[in-house]
Design a protein around this motif. Structure first.
Motif, PDB file in Angstrom:
ATOM      1  N   TYR A 176       0.833  -1.205   0.000  1.00  0.00           N
ATOM      2  CA  TYR A 176       0.000   0.000   0.000  1.00  0.00           C
ATOM      3  C   TYR A 176       0.869   1.257   0.000  1.00  0.00           C
ATOM      4  CZ  TYR A 176      -3.818   3.176   1.184  1.00  0.00           C
ATOM      5  OH  TYR A 176      -4.729   4.200   1.168  1.00  0.00           O
ATOM      6  N   GLY A 177       2.067   1.131   0.566  1.00  0.00           N
ATOM      7  CA  GLY A 177       2.994   2.259   0.533  1.00  0.00           C
ATOM      8  C   GLY A 177       3.359   2.635  -0.891  1.00  0.00           C
ATOM      9  N   GLY A 178       3.496   1.638  -1.765  1.00  0.00           N
ATOM     10  CA  GLY A 178       3.796   1.905  -3.162  1.00  0.00           C
ATOM     11  C   GLY A 178       2.644   2.576  -3.883  1.00  0.00           C
ATOM     12  N   PRO A 181      -0.562   3.391 -10.062  1.00  0.00           N
ATOM     13  CA  PRO A 181      -0.516   2.776  -8.735  1.00  0.00           C
ATOM     14  C   PRO A 181       0.000   1.341  -8.741  1.00  0.00           C
ATOM     15  CG  PRO A 181      -2.561   3.983  -9.032  1.00  0.00           C
ATOM     16  CD  PRO A 181      -1.887   3.964 -10.366  1.00  0.00           C
ATOM     17  N   LEU A 182      -0.334   0.558  -9.789  1.00  0.00           N
ATOM     18  CA  LEU A 182       0.136  -0.824  -9.843  1.00  0.00           C
ATOM     19  C   LEU A 182       1.648  -0.888 -10.078  1.00  0.00           C
ATOM     20  CD1 LEU A 182      -2.659  -2.786 -11.728  1.00  0.00           C
ATOM     21  CD2 LEU A 182      -2.092  -2.798  -9.303  1.00  0.00           C
ATOM     22  N   VAL A 183       2.179   0.059 -10.846  1.00  0.00           N
ATOM     23  CA  VAL A 183       3.633   0.123 -11.040  1.00  0.00           C
ATOM     24  C   VAL A 183       4.308   0.467  -9.715  1.00  0.00           C
ATOM     25  CG1 VAL A 183       5.518   1.383 -12.152  1.00  0.00           C
ATOM     26  CG2 VAL A 183       3.499   0.720 -13.477  1.00  0.00           C
ATOM     27  N   GLY A 184       3.762   1.454  -9.023  1.00  0.00           N
ATOM     28  CA  GLY A 184       4.310   1.828  -7.723  1.00  0.00           C
ATOM     29  C   GLY A 184       4.237   0.697  -6.720  1.00  0.00           C
ATOM     30  N   ALA A 185       3.093   0.002  -6.692  1.00  0.00           N
ATOM     31  CA  ALA A 185       2.918  -1.115  -5.774  1.00  0.00           C
ATOM     32  C   ALA A 185       3.881  -2.246  -6.103  1.00  0.00           C
ATOM     33  CB  ALA A 185       1.479  -1.615  -5.829  1.00  0.00           C
ATOM     34  N   SER A 186       4.100  -2.500  -7.391  1.00  0.00           N
ATOM     35  CA  SER A 186       5.015  -3.574  -7.805  1.00  0.00           C
ATOM     36  C   SER A 186       6.441  -3.286  -7.345  1.00  0.00           C
ATOM     37  CB  SER A 186       4.983  -3.743  -9.322  1.00  0.00           C
ATOM     38  OG  SER A 186       3.696  -4.120  -9.772  1.00  0.00           O
ATOM     39  N   LEU A 187       6.908  -2.068  -7.606  1.00  0.00           N
ATOM     40  CA  LEU A 187       8.269  -1.709  -7.219  1.00  0.00           C
ATOM     41  C   LEU A 187       8.434  -1.723  -5.698  1.00  0.00           C
ATOM     42  CD1 LEU A 187       8.917   1.220  -9.733  1.00  0.00           C
ATOM     43  CD2 LEU A 187       9.750  -1.131  -9.874  1.00  0.00           C
ATOM     44  N   PHE A 188       7.427  -1.209  -4.998  1.00  0.00           N
ATOM     45  CA  PHE A 188       7.483  -1.172  -3.532  1.00  0.00           C
ATOM     46  C   PHE A 188       7.452  -2.589  -2.972  1.00  0.00           C
ATOM     47  CE2 PHE A 188       6.314   0.215   0.749  1.00  0.00           C
ATOM     48  CZ  PHE A 188       7.000   1.423   0.854  1.00  0.00           C
ATOM     49  N   ALA A 189       6.604  -3.447  -3.561  1.00  0.00           N
ATOM     50  CA  ALA A 189       6.503  -4.833  -3.101  1.00  0.00           C
ATOM     51  C   ALA A 189       7.803  -5.589  -3.344  1.00  0.00           C
ATOM     52  CB  ALA A 189       5.346  -5.536  -3.810  1.00  0.00           C
ATOM     53  N   LEU A 190       8.444  -5.337  -4.482  1.00  0.00           N
ATOM     54  CA  LEU A 190       9.741  -5.977  -4.756  1.00  0.00           C
ATOM     55  C   LEU A 190      10.787  -5.535  -3.729  1.00  0.00           C
ATOM     56  CD1 LEU A 190       9.911  -5.772  -8.656  1.00  0.00           C
ATOM     57  CD2 LEU A 190       9.713  -7.844  -7.268  1.00  0.00           C
ATOM     58  N   GLY A 191      10.760  -4.245  -3.381  1.00  0.00           N
ATOM     59  CA  GLY A 191      11.677  -3.754  -2.363  1.00  0.00           C
ATOM     60  C   GLY A 191      11.432  -4.412  -1.013  1.00  0.00           C
ATOM     61  N   MET A 213     -10.442   2.340  -2.285  1.00  0.00           N
ATOM     62  CA  MET A 213     -11.136   1.128  -1.849  1.00  0.00           C
ATOM     63  C   MET A 213     -10.953   0.004  -2.859  1.00  0.00           C
ATOM     64  SD  MET A 213     -12.482   1.742   1.088  1.00  0.00           S
ATOM     65  CE  MET A 213     -13.779   0.517   1.302  1.00  0.00           C
ATOM     66  N   SER A 214     -10.782   0.348  -4.128  1.00  0.00           N
ATOM     67  CA  SER A 214     -10.605  -0.685  -5.143  1.00  0.00           C
ATOM     68  C   SER A 214      -9.291  -1.429  -4.955  1.00  0.00           C
ATOM     69  CB  SER A 214     -10.654  -0.061  -6.541  1.00  0.00           C
ATOM     70  OG  SER A 214      -9.556   0.812  -6.748  1.00  0.00           O
ATOM     71  N   TYR A 215      -8.301  -0.759  -4.369  1.00  0.00           N
ATOM     72  CA  TYR A 215      -7.030  -1.432  -4.107  1.00  0.00           C
ATOM     73  C   TYR A 215      -7.061  -2.184  -2.782  1.00  0.00           C
ATOM     74  CZ  TYR A 215      -5.314   1.341  -7.979  1.00  0.00           C
ATOM     75  OH  TYR A 215      -5.145   1.897  -9.225  1.00  0.00           O
ATOM     76  N   LEU A 216      -7.893  -1.746  -1.865  1.00  0.00           N
ATOM     77  CA  LEU A 216      -8.003  -2.433  -0.582  1.00  0.00           C
ATOM     78  C   LEU A 216      -8.865  -3.686  -0.684  1.00  0.00           C
ATOM     79  CD1 LEU A 216      -8.471   0.602   1.834  1.00  0.00           C
ATOM     80  CD2 LEU A 216      -6.432  -0.808   1.569  1.00  0.00           C
ATOM     81  N   ALA A 227      -8.049  -8.063  -8.368  1.00  0.00           N
ATOM     82  CA  ALA A 227      -9.167  -8.999  -8.262  1.00  0.00           C
ATOM     83  C   ALA A 227      -9.853  -8.928  -6.899  1.00  0.00           C
ATOM     84  CB  ALA A 227      -8.688 -10.422  -8.528  1.00  0.00           C
ATOM     85  N   VAL A 228      -9.075  -9.052  -5.831  1.00  0.00           N
ATOM     86  CA  VAL A 228      -9.695  -9.138  -4.501  1.00  0.00           C
ATOM     87  C   VAL A 228      -9.151  -8.109  -3.521  1.00  0.00           C
ATOM     88  CG1 VAL A 228     -10.325 -11.561  -4.693  1.00  0.00           C
ATOM     89  CG2 VAL A 228      -8.048 -10.965  -3.882  1.00  0.00           C
ATOM     90  N   GLY A 229      -8.177  -7.292  -3.920  1.00  0.00           N
ATOM     91  CA  GLY A 229      -7.666  -6.261  -3.022  1.00  0.00           C
ATOM     92  C   GLY A 229      -6.573  -6.780  -2.108  1.00  0.00           C
ATOM     93  N   LEU A 230      -5.752  -5.860  -1.601  1.00  0.00           N
ATOM     94  CA  LEU A 230      -4.625  -6.272  -0.767  1.00  0.00           C
ATOM     95  C   LEU A 230      -5.065  -6.770   0.610  1.00  0.00           C
ATOM     96  CD1 LEU A 230      -3.942  -3.780   1.449  1.00  0.00           C
ATOM     97  CD2 LEU A 230      -3.191  -2.663  -0.627  1.00  0.00           C
ATOM     98  N   ILE A 231      -6.282  -6.410   1.049  1.00  0.00           N
ATOM     99  CA  ILE A 231      -6.771  -6.899   2.341  1.00  0.00           C
ATOM    100  C   ILE A 231      -7.143  -8.378   2.263  1.00  0.00           C
ATOM    101  CG2 ILE A 231      -8.546  -6.610   4.115  1.00  0.00           C
ATOM    102  CD1 ILE A 231      -6.621  -4.300   4.028  1.00  0.00           C
ATOM    103  N   LEU A 232      -7.695  -8.804   1.122  1.00  0.00           N
ATOM    104  CA  LEU A 232      -8.250 -10.150   1.002  1.00  0.00           C
ATOM    105  C   LEU A 232      -7.402 -11.100   0.165  1.00  0.00           C
ATOM    106  CD1 LEU A 232     -11.960  -9.082   0.291  1.00  0.00           C
ATOM    107  CD2 LEU A 232     -10.962  -9.685   2.494  1.00  0.00           C
ATOM    108  N   VAL A 233      -6.325 -10.601  -0.439  1.00  0.00           N
ATOM    109  CA  VAL A 233      -5.580 -11.408  -1.390  1.00  0.00           C
ATOM    110  C   VAL A 233      -4.974 -12.658  -0.752  1.00  0.00           C
ATOM    111  CG1 VAL A 233      -3.408 -10.138  -1.094  1.00  0.00           C
ATOM    112  CG2 VAL A 233      -3.868 -11.330  -3.239  1.00  0.00           C
TER     113      VAL A 233
END
Length: 265
Positions: A48-50, A61-71, A117-120, A191-197
């Motif tokens: 979510y920080g990404g 946002p998905l690019v940011g989330a991907s890079l942040f998640a890789l970090g 909310m769509s990302y959560l 698909a299901v958000g970072l809360i439910l993934v």
């Protein structure tokens, strides 16, 4: 059912469900057998920080989330190899940092108009063609990774010390696995958000483990179960005007409860 397929957004949603099901079935199996659920959860929530940073910088946002998640995945892999005694606490710190950083970055973004909310909680019904290409690329990467390192992954999953003695670079392989998990989590957020993934990554493999006798069989059955859960969840959300991500997870958890009486094969 045929009337649903007339809508382009439902077609995209079904394609996304198919791709995400394979992603979660394959990677979810490796997460479960390697006991990486908490690590995957830390990456999911920390990413979510990404998203917040991407909004602040004005990028996808998905690019940011991907890079942040890789970090985050790289840091967690390093901590796993260097400090196992307090790993859960350290992951919890990174988890909280990512969420807090994302919220702060969102607060500092002037006039943002993105539905967070769509990302959560997911927004599979709003998946675009670009999102499908991204998901498909990650699925292709996962398939190549598993096919190339299948034997090494099995060895590491069941006896890492023995695998290391046989010449497998378990630290490098584990790091690669965590990075693949990070990308899989981010691609499943739509698909299901970072809360439910995490539920979609763990419930199908957990059920499949009871009815299969091999890792390949577990991956196959997990992918099929995830697809069934996504399909039923989408139908419920369409007919009853419910949140698609929550509907998918509700179906998955219902199946989880129904299989509890069965003994492991």
């Amino acid at each position: 059912m045929s009337d649903i397929l007339h809508f382009e957004f439902m077609q995209y949603a079904l394609y996304a469900a198919l791709i995400v099901s394979f992603i979660c079935g394959i990677i979810g199996t490796l997460i479960v057998i390697n006991r990486m659920v908490f690590i995957a959860g830390g990456i999911a929530h920390g990413s979510y920080g990404g998203i917040g940073l991407a909004l602040f910088l004005g990028i996808s946002p998905l690019v940011g989330a991907s890079l942040f998640a890789l970090g985050l995945g790289g840091i967690m892999a390093y901590l796993t190899h260097r400090n196992n005694t307090r790993l859960d606490s350290l992951i919890g710190v990174l988890w909280a940092f990512g969420m807090a950083f994302g919220i702060i970055m969102t607060d500092l973004t002037p006039g943002y108009n993105v539905d967070l909310m769509s990302y959560l909680f997911g927004a599979i019904l709003s998946v675009s063609l670009e999102d499908l290409y991204g998901m498909g690329s990650i699925l292709a990467l996962i398939l190549v990774f598993v096919l190339v390192f299948y034997r090494q992954l099995i060895a590491m999953s069941f006896d890492a010390k023995f695998a290391k003695l046989r010449g497998v670079d378990t630290e490098l392989l584990y790091t690669l696995l965590i990075l693949i998990v990070a990308l899989s989590v981010v691609m499943s957020i739509r698909a299901v958000g970072l809360i439910l993934v995490i539920a979609l990554l763990t419930i199908p493999p957990y059920i499949a483990e009871k009815f299969t006798a091999s890792i390949a069989g577990m991956m196959t059955l997990s992918s099929f179960l995830a697809l069934v859960f996504c399909g039923i969840g989408l139908l419920l959300s369409y007919h009853f005007n419910l949140s698609a991500g929550a509907s998918i997870i509700l179906v998955a958890t219902s199946a989880f409860l129904l299989q509890l009486p069965f003994k492991k094969r």
